[in-house]
Motif scaffolding. Structure first.
Motif, mmCIF file in Angstrom:
data_model
loop_
_atom_site.group_PDB
_atom_site.id
_atom_site.type_symbol
_atom_site.label_atom_id
_atom_site.label_comp_id
_atom_site.label_asym_id
_atom_site.label_seq_id
_atom_site.Cartn_x
_atom_site.Cartn_y
_atom_site.Cartn_z
ATOM 1 N N PHE A 1 9.505 -2.492 -16.370
ATOM 2 C CA PHE A 1 8.834 -2.547 -15.076
ATOM 3 C C PHE A 1 7.588 -1.661 -15.051
ATOM 4 C CE2 PHE A 1 8.378 -0.597 -10.843
ATOM 5 C CZ PHE A 1 8.163 -1.716 -10.068
ATOM 6 N N ALA A 2 7.751 -0.412 -15.467
ATOM 7 C CA ALA A 2 6.650 0.549 -15.358
ATOM 8 C C ALA A 2 5.537 0.288 -16.366
ATOM 9 C CB ALA A 2 7.195 1.977 -15.546
ATOM 10 N N GLY A 3 5.844 -0.422 -17.453
ATOM 11 C CA GLY A 3 4.842 -0.679 -18.479
ATOM 12 C C GLY A 3 3.892 -1.807 -18.152
ATOM 13 N N ARG A 4 4.038 -2.437 -17.016
ATOM 14 C CA ARG A 4 3.181 -3.563 -16.626
ATOM 15 C C ARG A 4 2.516 -3.223 -15.292
ATOM 16 N NH1 ARG A 4 4.897 -8.178 -19.620
ATOM 17 N NH2 ARG A 4 6.862 -7.784 -20.728
ATOM 18 N N PRO A 5 1.258 -2.798 -15.310
ATOM 19 C CA PRO A 5 0.599 -2.401 -14.051
ATOM 20 C C PRO A 5 0.568 -3.511 -13.006
ATOM 21 C CG PRO A 5 -0.656 -1.609 -15.940
ATOM 22 C CD PRO A 5 0.416 -2.505 -16.489
ATOM 23 N N TRP A 6 0.404 -4.759 -13.431
ATOM 24 C CA TRP A 6 0.380 -5.844 -12.442
ATOM 25 C C TRP A 6 1.729 -5.968 -11.730
ATOM 26 C CZ3 TRP A 6 3.953 -9.745 -12.976
ATOM 27 C CH2 TRP A 6 4.508 -9.935 -14.239
ATOM 28 N N LEU A 7 2.800 -5.651 -12.461
ATOM 29 C CA LEU A 7 4.139 -5.799 -11.904
ATOM 30 C C LEU A 7 4.427 -4.721 -10.874
ATOM 31 C CD1 LEU A 7 6.907 -7.168 -11.933
ATOM 32 C CD2 LEU A 7 7.487 -5.823 -13.954
ATOM 33 N N TRP A 8 4.290 -3.455 -11.283
ATOM 34 C CA TRP A 8 4.624 -2.402 -10.329
ATOM 35 C C TRP A 8 3.586 -2.306 -9.221
ATOM 36 C CZ3 TRP A 8 0.939 1.237 -9.821
ATOM 37 C CH2 TRP A 8 0.182 1.626 -10.922
ATOM 38 N N GLY A 9 2.334 -2.688 -9.521
ATOM 39 C CA GLY A 9 1.314 -2.652 -8.482
ATOM 40 C C GLY A 9 1.623 -3.603 -7.347
ATOM 41 N N ILE A 10 2.035 -4.825 -7.686
ATOM 42 C CA ILE A 10 2.336 -5.807 -6.646
ATOM 43 C C ILE A 10 3.637 -5.467 -5.940
ATOM 44 C CG2 ILE A 10 3.005 -8.228 -6.306
ATOM 45 C CD1 ILE A 10 0.821 -9.004 -8.247
ATOM 46 N N VAL A 11 4.602 -4.901 -6.648
ATOM 47 C CA VAL A 11 5.846 -4.488 -5.980
ATOM 48 C C VAL A 11 5.562 -3.387 -4.956
ATOM 49 C CG1 VAL A 11 8.066 -3.345 -6.346
ATOM 50 C CG2 VAL A 11 7.385 -5.241 -7.815
ATOM 51 N N VAL A 12 4.717 -2.420 -5.320
ATOM 52 C CA VAL A 12 4.344 -1.379 -4.355
ATOM 53 C C VAL A 12 3.602 -1.998 -3.178
ATOM 54 C CG1 VAL A 12 2.910 0.667 -4.008
ATOM 55 C CG2 VAL A 12 4.332 0.479 -6.052
ATOM 56 N N GLN A 13 2.687 -2.920 -3.479
ATOM 57 C CA GLN A 13 1.953 -3.615 -2.419
ATOM 58 C C GLN A 13 2.908 -4.254 -1.420
ATOM 59 O OE1 GLN A 13 0.316 -7.253 -3.753
ATOM 60 N NE2 GLN A 13 -0.692 -7.764 -1.824
ATOM 61 N N PHE A 14 3.918 -4.947 -1.924
ATOM 62 C CA PHE A 14 4.811 -5.665 -1.014
ATOM 63 C C PHE A 14 5.866 -4.760 -0.398
ATOM 64 C CE2 PHE A 14 2.804 -9.553 -1.956
ATOM 65 C CZ PHE A 14 3.147 -10.388 -0.909
ATOM 66 N N SER A 15 6.137 -3.614 -0.984
ATOM 67 C CA SER A 15 7.027 -2.685 -0.297
ATOM 68 C C SER A 15 6.389 -2.232 1.012
ATOM 69 C CB SER A 15 7.344 -1.483 -1.192
ATOM 70 O OG SER A 15 6.189 -0.679 -1.399
ATOM 71 N N ILE A 16 5.064 -2.042 0.998
ATOM 72 C CA ILE A 16 4.347 -1.647 2.216
ATOM 73 C C ILE A 16 4.132 -2.856 3.124
ATOM 74 C CG2 ILE A 16 2.178 -0.702 3.086
ATOM 75 C CD1 ILE A 16 2.054 0.964 0.480
ATOM 76 N N THR A 17 3.706 -3.983 2.544
ATOM 77 C CA THR A 17 3.438 -5.184 3.344
ATOM 78 C C THR A 17 4.695 -5.657 4.064
ATOM 79 O OG1 THR A 17 1.642 -5.890 1.883
ATOM 80 C CG2 THR A 17 2.686 -7.583 3.214
ATOM 81 N N ASN A 18 5.806 -5.767 3.332
ATOM 82 C CA ASN A 18 7.047 -6.206 3.968
ATOM 83 C C ASN A 18 7.490 -5.241 5.064
ATOM 84 O OD1 ASN A 18 7.245 -8.481 2.388
ATOM 85 N ND2 ASN A 18 8.683 -7.593 0.942
ATOM 86 N N ALA A 19 7.278 -3.949 4.827
ATOM 87 C CA ALA A 19 7.717 -2.958 5.798
ATOM 88 C C ALA A 19 6.947 -3.088 7.110
ATOM 89 C CB ALA A 19 7.553 -1.549 5.220
ATOM 90 N N VAL A 20 5.609 -3.158 7.037
ATOM 91 C CA VAL A 20 4.835 -3.180 8.277
ATOM 92 C C VAL A 20 4.929 -4.542 8.965
ATOM 93 C CG1 VAL A 20 3.277 -1.363 7.505
ATOM 94 C CG2 VAL A 20 2.674 -3.740 7.056
ATOM 95 N N VAL A 21 4.980 -5.631 8.193
ATOM 96 C CA VAL A 21 5.136 -6.949 8.807
ATOM 97 C C VAL A 21 6.524 -7.072 9.430
ATOM 98 C CG1 VAL A 21 5.285 -9.426 8.335
ATOM 99 C CG2 VAL A 21 3.431 -8.076 7.356
ATOM 100 N N GLY A 22 7.539 -6.546 8.745
ATOM 101 C CA GLY A 22 8.884 -6.568 9.303
ATOM 102 C C GLY A 22 8.974 -5.777 10.594
ATOM 103 N N ALA A 23 8.305 -4.615 10.644
ATOM 104 C CA ALA A 23 8.308 -3.821 11.873
ATOM 105 C C ALA A 23 7.587 -4.557 12.998
ATOM 106 C CB ALA A 23 7.656 -2.472 11.619
ATOM 107 N N ALA A 24 6.457 -5.192 12.669
ATOM 108 C CA ALA A 24 5.719 -5.942 13.692
ATOM 109 C C ALA A 24 6.559 -7.093 14.241
ATOM 110 C CB ALA A 24 4.409 -6.466 13.112
ATOM 111 N N ASP A 25 7.245 -7.814 13.342
ATOM 112 C CA ASP A 25 8.042 -8.961 13.774
ATOM 113 C C ASP A 25 9.288 -8.541 14.550
ATOM 114 O OD1 ASP A 25 6.225 -10.634 12.634
ATOM 115 O OD2 ASP A 25 7.452 -11.187 10.913
ATOM 116 N N ALA A 26 9.945 -7.477 14.088
ATOM 117 C CA ALA A 26 11.225 -7.099 14.686
ATOM 118 C C ALA A 26 11.074 -6.289 15.960
ATOM 119 C CB ALA A 26 12.061 -6.307 13.670
ATOM 120 N N VAL A 27 10.007 -5.491 16.058
ATOM 121 C CA VAL A 27 9.878 -4.555 17.178
ATOM 122 C C VAL A 27 8.747 -4.965 18.121
ATOM 123 C CG1 VAL A 27 9.516 -2.150 17.837
ATOM 124 C CG2 VAL A 27 10.816 -2.701 15.760
#
Length: 435
Positions: free
Chosen positions: A226-252
């Protein structure tokens, strides 16, 4: 002299496409069945809590009880799925989900379930999901091959997203007519049927895995992949934030804006349905479109995900919100299919479940925190600034991911990476349309 007509020529039997083999068909059928049941049960669980005298805080506790074990056990579930036969892990997880939902249904139908009982049973369901998800994703990716993998993933996602949309609508109607207990019972039955289908998966094509050094060694190996592929961990970090804020907007924030400006719960439900319909449309699009630069095309399609939060911040008329939700659903599904195709192409088969576990972990880990902080953020900054902040974070992290060279340059290939980590003989030949 008249001639009698001979028998009409038999119509040739239409064969399924080459990529829709036995495993793929079983996996898709099982996923559709569980999507129908699970999306109805989410509504049923919330109303079961309310019918038992709970409030919104209690509903949140039951939801958190599912998310916590999902986060805790995901990485272990990925390591287990790469060590044991994946279909057995999936069937065992389905059995756990079936039993926990059946017990939940019995408690609700018997009357007056207690909060701690509902939290415990929901936590068992989350544990099952933690072991199931990495195994299921690895099994799906190993069931297709060649340049049609993207189309196979698109059809799979289209089927499951459509089932999720129908399951939510059907579940809401059934909760209103027969009560949440029976909807939970239907979900338990769906897990039983899906588990039975998955028991027939053929895993002979998957090479046997040699004995390893233990669970911790498997986790370390998955982390290196996982850590040896910048495209992989970069997009996972991106979506950890994206899913969090979109989920908060939708749920709250979404329900609050709907109550104050859009006409109540019904328009907000239609807005969420428009997003779901967009995901089906996006998957349908990806059955035809094969972008050459997978991750570049997919990541560019994440920017519109910020539109619904911005629309709620204004707020726009409800008809405009429906359109923007549909667009966001369509574009995020373009990313989803591109992402699955990239993982299938680049990650060795024997590490698929561990990498999928890190992906799932990133996707859900920040969601409970963001949902919990949504209320305090509204109190501190106001609802509209908080929503603009959600939209801005989506744009910011998506723009940062585009700075990673591999995200811009990864191209579609005809074959996936082998277990040794090297492409197969024809893997360097790029295919597909415009990137």
């Amino acid at each position: 002299m008249t001639q009698t007509a001979g028998p009409a020529p038999a119509r040739p039997r239409r064969r399924p496409p080459a990529w829709a083999g036995r495993n793929y068909s079983l996996l898709t059928a099982a996923a559709v069945i569980t999507s129908l049941g699970a999306n109805g049960s989410l509504i049923a669980a919330a109303f079961a809590v309310l019918d038992a005298g709970g409030d919104g805080g209690d509903v949140g506790l039951v939801a958190a009880a599912r998310t916590l074990p999902l986060v805790v056990f995901l990485l272990i579930g990925g390591a287990v799925a790469d060590r044991l036969p994946r279909h057995r892990v999936m069937v065992a997880a389905n059995a756990l989900n079936c039993l926990s939902q059946a017990a939940f249904a019995v408690l609700v139908l018997a009357g007056e379930p207690r909060l701690w009982q509902m939290m415990l049973l929901t936590a068992l369901g989350g544990t099952g999901q933690a072991f199931f998800s990495p195994a299921a994703e690895g099994m799906l990716m190993s069931s297709v091959s060649g340049e049609q993998a993207g189309r196979a993933f698109a059809f799979f996602r289209m089927a499951t997203q459509g089932a999720a949309l129908g399951g939510a609508a059907l579940g809401g109607a059934l909760v209103a007519t027969v009560g949440p207990g029976w909807v939970l019972a239907v979900d338990a039955a769906s897990f039983a049927v899906a588990g039975a289908l998955r028991a027939f998966l053929d895993v002979r094509h998957i090479p046997p895995r040699p004995p390893g050094e233990g669970l911790l060694a498997d986790l370390r190996e998955g982390w290196r992949e996982f850590a040896g592929r910048p495209w992989l961990w970069g997009i996972v970090v991106q979506f950890s934030i994206t899913n969090a804020v979109v989920g908060a907007a939708d749920a709250v924030y979404g329900p609050l804006v709907a109550r104050d400006h859009l006409g109540g719960a019904a328009p907000w439900g239609l807005a969420l349905a428009a997003f779901g319909a967009g995901t089906v449309g996006g998957a349908l699009l990806m059955t035809r479109w094969k972008p050459r630069r997978l991750l570049l095309a997919g990541t560019l399609c994440v920017f519109p995900v910020a539109l619904p939060s911005a629309a709620l911040a204004v707020p726009v008329p409800v008809a405009v919100l429906y359109v923007l939700m549909f667009v966001a659903g369509t574009t995020v599904e373009v990313f989803g299919v591109s992402w699955m195709t990239a993982l299938h192409q680049e990650i060795p088969e024997d590490k698929l479940s561990r990498v999928s576990a890190y992906d799932w972990f990133g996707s859900v880990s920040l969601l409970p925190l963001a949902t919990a902080l949504a209320g305090p953020a509204e109190s501190a900054f106001g609802r509209a600034p908080a929503l603009w902040g959600c939209a801005g974070l989506v744009v910011l992290v998506t723009g940062l991911v585009l700075l990673i060279p591999d995200v811009r340059g990864l191209v579609r290939r005809t074959a996936r990476v082998t277990a040794s980590g090297a492409p197969s003989a024809d893997a360097e030949r790029a295919v597909g349309g415009l990137g």
